[in-house]
Design a protein around this motif. Structure first.
Motif, PDB file in Angstrom:
ATOM      1  N   THR A 117       7.733   9.752   5.796  1.00 24.68           N
ATOM      2  CA  THR A 117       6.467  10.458   5.598  1.00 24.68           C
ATOM      3  C   THR A 117       6.001  10.437   4.134  1.00 24.68           C
ATOM      4  O   THR A 117       4.809  10.570   3.879  1.00 24.68           O
ATOM      5  CB  THR A 117       6.579  11.915   6.074  1.00 24.68           C
ATOM      6  N   THR A 118       6.932  10.275   3.191  1.00 21.36           N
ATOM      7  CA  THR A 118       6.518  10.166   1.790  1.00 21.36           C
ATOM      8  C   THR A 118       5.590   8.972   1.600  1.00 21.36           C
ATOM      9  O   THR A 118       4.545   9.068   0.948  1.00 21.36           O
ATOM     10  CB  THR A 118       7.744  10.030   0.867  1.00 21.36           C
ATOM     11  N   HIS A 119       5.978   7.853   2.162  1.00 19.72           N
ATOM     12  CA  HIS A 119       5.159   6.638   2.149  1.00 19.72           C
ATOM     13  C   HIS A 119       3.836   6.892   2.878  1.00 19.72           C
ATOM     14  O   HIS A 119       2.747   6.563   2.379  1.00 19.72           O
ATOM     15  CB  HIS A 119       5.962   5.522   2.813  1.00 19.72           C
ATOM     16  N   ALA A 120       3.927   7.489   4.062  1.00 20.93           N
ATOM     17  CA  ALA A 120       2.742   7.677   4.904  1.00 20.93           C
ATOM     18  C   ALA A 120       1.735   8.641   4.300  1.00 20.93           C
ATOM     19  O   ALA A 120       0.555   8.602   4.652  1.00 20.93           O
ATOM     20  CB  ALA A 120       3.164   8.165   6.290  1.00 20.93           C
ATOM     21  N   ASP A 121       2.169   9.494   3.404  1.00 19.84           N
ATOM     22  CA  ASP A 121       1.242  10.403   2.734  1.00 19.84           C
ATOM     23  C   ASP A 121       0.233   9.664   1.859  1.00 19.84           C
ATOM     24  O   ASP A 121      -0.800  10.231   1.493  1.00 19.84           O
ATOM     25  CB  ASP A 121       2.007  11.395   1.847  1.00 19.84           C
ATOM     26  N   HIS A 122       0.536   8.394   1.523  1.00 17.31           N
ATOM     27  CA  HIS A 122      -0.296   7.696   0.545  1.00 17.31           C
ATOM     28  C   HIS A 122      -0.768   6.313   0.985  1.00 17.31           C
ATOM     29  O   HIS A 122      -1.825   5.853   0.540  1.00 17.31           O
ATOM     30  CB  HIS A 122       0.477   7.562  -0.770  1.00 17.31           C
ATOM     31  N   PHE A 123       0.002   5.638   1.834  1.00 18.33           N
ATOM     32  CA  PHE A 123      -0.324   4.287   2.275  1.00 18.33           C
ATOM     33  C   PHE A 123      -0.299   4.251   3.799  1.00 18.33           C
ATOM     34  O   PHE A 123       0.700   4.634   4.405  1.00 18.33           O
ATOM     35  CB  PHE A 123       0.660   3.269   1.704  1.00 18.33           C
ATOM     36  N   TYR A 124      -1.375   3.742   4.405  1.00 18.51           N
ATOM     37  CA  TYR A 124      -1.522   3.807   5.861  1.00 18.51           C
ATOM     38  C   TYR A 124      -0.882   2.588   6.519  1.00 18.51           C
ATOM     39  O   TYR A 124      -1.557   1.712   7.050  1.00 18.51           O
ATOM     40  CB  TYR A 124      -2.998   3.905   6.206  1.00 18.51           C
ATOM     41  N   GLY A 125       0.461   2.531   6.444  1.00 17.00           N
ATOM     42  CA  GLY A 125       1.203   1.450   7.065  1.00 17.00           C
ATOM     43  C   GLY A 125       2.075   0.697   6.079  1.00 17.00           C
ATOM     44  O   GLY A 125       2.250   1.106   4.920  1.00 17.00           O
ATOM     45  N   ASP A 126       2.644  -0.415   6.548  1.00 13.99           N
ATOM     46  CA  ASP A 126       3.456  -1.276   5.679  1.00 13.99           C
ATOM     47  C   ASP A 126       2.597  -1.822   4.542  1.00 13.99           C
ATOM     48  O   ASP A 126       1.443  -2.216   4.753  1.00 13.99           O
ATOM     49  CB  ASP A 126       4.010  -2.462   6.468  1.00 13.99           C
ATOM     50  N   ILE A 127       3.162  -1.881   3.352  1.00 19.10           N
ATOM     51  CA  ILE A 127       2.441  -2.452   2.217  1.00 19.10           C
ATOM     52  C   ILE A 127       2.601  -3.968   2.271  1.00 19.10           C
ATOM     53  O   ILE A 127       3.724  -4.485   2.238  1.00 19.10           O
ATOM     54  CB  ILE A 127       2.949  -1.876   0.895  1.00 19.10           C
ATOM     55  N   PRO A 128       1.490  -4.703   2.386  1.00 18.04           N
ATOM     56  CA  PRO A 128       1.585  -6.147   2.620  1.00 18.04           C
ATOM     57  C   PRO A 128       2.101  -6.910   1.407  1.00 18.04           C
ATOM     58  O   PRO A 128       1.750  -6.604   0.263  1.00 18.04           O
ATOM     59  CB  PRO A 128       0.148  -6.549   2.948  1.00 18.04           C
ATOM     60  N   CYS A 129       2.935  -7.890   1.683  1.00 16.95           N
ATOM     61  CA  CYS A 129       3.352  -8.841   0.664  1.00 16.95           C
ATOM     62  C   CYS A 129       2.616 -10.147   0.940  1.00 16.95           C
ATOM     63  O   CYS A 129       2.770 -10.739   2.010  1.00 16.95           O
ATOM     64  CB  CYS A 129       4.861  -9.055   0.704  1.00 16.95           C
ATOM     65  N   VAL A 130       1.802 -10.566   0.011  1.00 18.36           N
ATOM     66  CA  VAL A 130       0.941 -11.732   0.232  1.00 18.36           C
ATOM     67  C   VAL A 130       1.628 -12.986  -0.313  1.00 18.36           C
ATOM     68  O   VAL A 130       2.437 -12.919  -1.242  1.00 18.36           O
ATOM     69  CB  VAL A 130      -0.437 -11.540  -0.423  1.00 18.36           C
ATOM     70  N   PRO A 131       1.329 -14.143   0.260  1.00 19.63           N
ATOM     71  CA  PRO A 131       1.985 -15.380  -0.191  1.00 19.63           C
ATOM     72  C   PRO A 131       1.578 -15.766  -1.608  1.00 19.63           C
ATOM     73  O   PRO A 131       0.518 -15.364  -2.093  1.00 19.63           O
ATOM     74  CB  PRO A 131       1.499 -16.420   0.832  1.00 19.63           C
ATOM     75  N   TYR A 132       2.433 -16.530  -2.246  1.00 20.11           N
ATOM     76  CA  TYR A 132       2.067 -17.012  -3.576  1.00 20.11           C
ATOM     77  C   TYR A 132       1.236 -18.291  -3.459  1.00 20.11           C
ATOM     78  O   TYR A 132       1.243 -18.964  -2.418  1.00 20.11           O
ATOM     79  CB  TYR A 132       3.292 -17.233  -4.472  1.00 20.11           C
ATOM     80  N   PRO A 133       0.500 -18.630  -4.511  1.00 15.15           N
ATOM     81  CA  PRO A 133      -0.357 -19.815  -4.452  1.00 15.15           C
ATOM     82  C   PRO A 133       0.450 -21.099  -4.239  1.00 15.15           C
ATOM     83  O   PRO A 133       1.603 -21.207  -4.654  1.00 15.15           O
ATOM     84  CB  PRO A 133      -1.053 -19.821  -5.820  1.00 15.15           C
ATOM     85  N   SER A 134      -0.199 -22.061  -3.606  1.00 14.81           N
ATOM     86  CA  SER A 134       0.398 -23.380  -3.412  1.00 14.81           C
ATOM     87  C   SER A 134       0.464 -24.116  -4.749  1.00 14.81           C
ATOM     88  O   SER A 134      -0.174 -23.698  -5.730  1.00 14.81           O
ATOM     89  CB  SER A 134      -0.457 -24.184  -2.432  1.00 14.81           C
ATOM     90  N   PRO A 135       1.198 -25.227  -4.810  1.00 16.46           N
ATOM     91  CA  PRO A 135       1.208 -26.017  -6.046  1.00 16.46           C
ATOM     92  C   PRO A 135      -0.205 -26.430  -6.479  1.00 16.46           C
ATOM     93  O   PRO A 135      -0.532 -26.395  -7.670  1.00 16.46           O
ATOM     94  CB  PRO A 135       2.067 -27.230  -5.693  1.00 16.46           C
ATOM     95  N   GLU A 136      -1.039 -26.810  -5.507  1.00 16.87           N
ATOM     96  CA  GLU A 136      -2.404 -27.242  -5.832  1.00 16.87           C
ATOM     97  C   GLU A 136      -3.225 -26.075  -6.370  1.00 16.87           C
ATOM     98  O   GLU A 136      -3.966 -26.217  -7.352  1.00 16.87           O
ATOM     99  CB  GLU A 136      -3.077 -27.836  -4.589  1.00 16.87           C
ATOM    100  N   GLN A 137      -3.107 -24.921  -5.733  1.00 12.26           N
ATOM    101  CA  GLN A 137      -3.833 -23.738  -6.192  1.00 12.26           C
ATOM    102  C   GLN A 137      -3.342 -23.287  -7.564  1.00 12.26           C
ATOM    103  O   GLN A 137      -4.135 -22.872  -8.412  1.00 12.26           O
ATOM    104  CB  GLN A 137      -3.672 -22.614  -5.170  1.00 12.26           C
ATOM    105  N   THR A 138      -2.033 -23.394  -7.772  1.00 12.44           N
ATOM    106  CA  THR A 138      -1.458 -23.008  -9.060  1.00 12.44           C
ATOM    107  C   THR A 138      -1.993 -23.898 -10.170  1.00 12.44           C
ATOM    108  O   THR A 138      -2.343 -23.418 -11.261  1.00 12.44           O
ATOM    109  CB  THR A 138       0.074 -23.092  -9.007  1.00 12.44           C
TER     110      THR A 138
END
Length: 233
Positions: A117-138
């Motif tokens: 509930t400590t987490h749920a008091d502030h963030f509505y669900g799992d905190i997403p981890c987004v992918p890192y850029p591809s070699p081309e994007q980097t």
């Protein structure tokens, strides 16, 4: 640029708050705030240690990243901030750190699960981890694509950035946001603590996610239409 002195002061104070809370060392972080009425973003300059930072050092740019005054160059993460401001119109401030516990989750390249509930008091669900850029994007534009990947992941998962004020960038670290720079830092502090709590909870085995009815109750009693957590809404 005297009319932006208060904006610079707020961003300076928010950056210094990161050090006070133990969320950054050396140059490991940055905070910004946007004046949406005038299309101005104030952000910590690049490569300046917090001990040497002054309010006058804060960089001012427009939403295309063009400097609005002579002075120090803005943070190298500027384009990440700009992508978020352009695509999440409800936010007014952004904080980025390499705080220990949140960064450890980012380096695992997995979402931070809502374990209690400590987490749920502030963030509505799992905190997403987004992918890192591809070699081309980097190679093409590392910072801009880092911001784009956050935006794309939120859109793909249909996550409301006003209900999830944080993202973990895989192998990199956390970004948080809020109504202004001060609130963005507050969410950085909260994120660090819930990251630590969740990791400690894993020491004796896998933890279970919080049941949906408790997630709804704890988040919505603070931020929902019928919120009742505070003295006033």
């Amino acid at each position: 640029m005297d009319r932006y002195a208060m904006l610079k002061q707020r961003v300076y104070a928010a950056n210094m708050k990161l050090t006070e809370l133990g969320l950054v060392i050396l140059t490991w972080g940055n905070v910004s705030e946007i004046d949406r009425e005038n299309g101005v973003v104030a952000i910590k300059p690049r490569g300046i240690e917090y001990a040497d930072l002054t309010p006058e050092d804060i960089s001012l740019v427009d939403l295309d990243g063009h400097p609005l005054e002579s002075g120090l160059l803005p943070s190298v993460d500027l384009d990440i901030h700009l992508e978020l401001y352009r695509n999440f119109p409800g936010i007014g401030g952004i904080a980025h750190t390499h705080s220990t516990w949140a960064t450890a989750w980012a380096q695992r390249s997995i979402d931070l699960p809502v374990c209690g509930t400590t987490h749920a008091d502030h963030f509505y669900g799992d905190i997403p981890c987004v992918p890192y850029p591809s070699p081309e994007q980097t190679d093409e534009d590392y910072e801009r694509f880092t911001g784009k990947l956050i935006v794309e992941e939120f859109h793909r998962r249909k996550i409301d950035p006003m209900q999830m004020r944080a993202a973990l960038c895989s192998a990199h670290g956390p970004f948080t946001w809020g109504k202004d720079a001060s609130e963005a830092v507050e969410f950085s502090y909260i994120l660090e603590e819930v990251s630590k709590i969740c990791k400690l909870s894993e020491q004796d085995g896998a933890v279970q996610r919080l049941p949906r009815h408790l997630l709804d109750k704890h988040y919505l009693r603070k931020y929902g239409d019928n919120a009742y957590f505070y003295q006033t809404k």
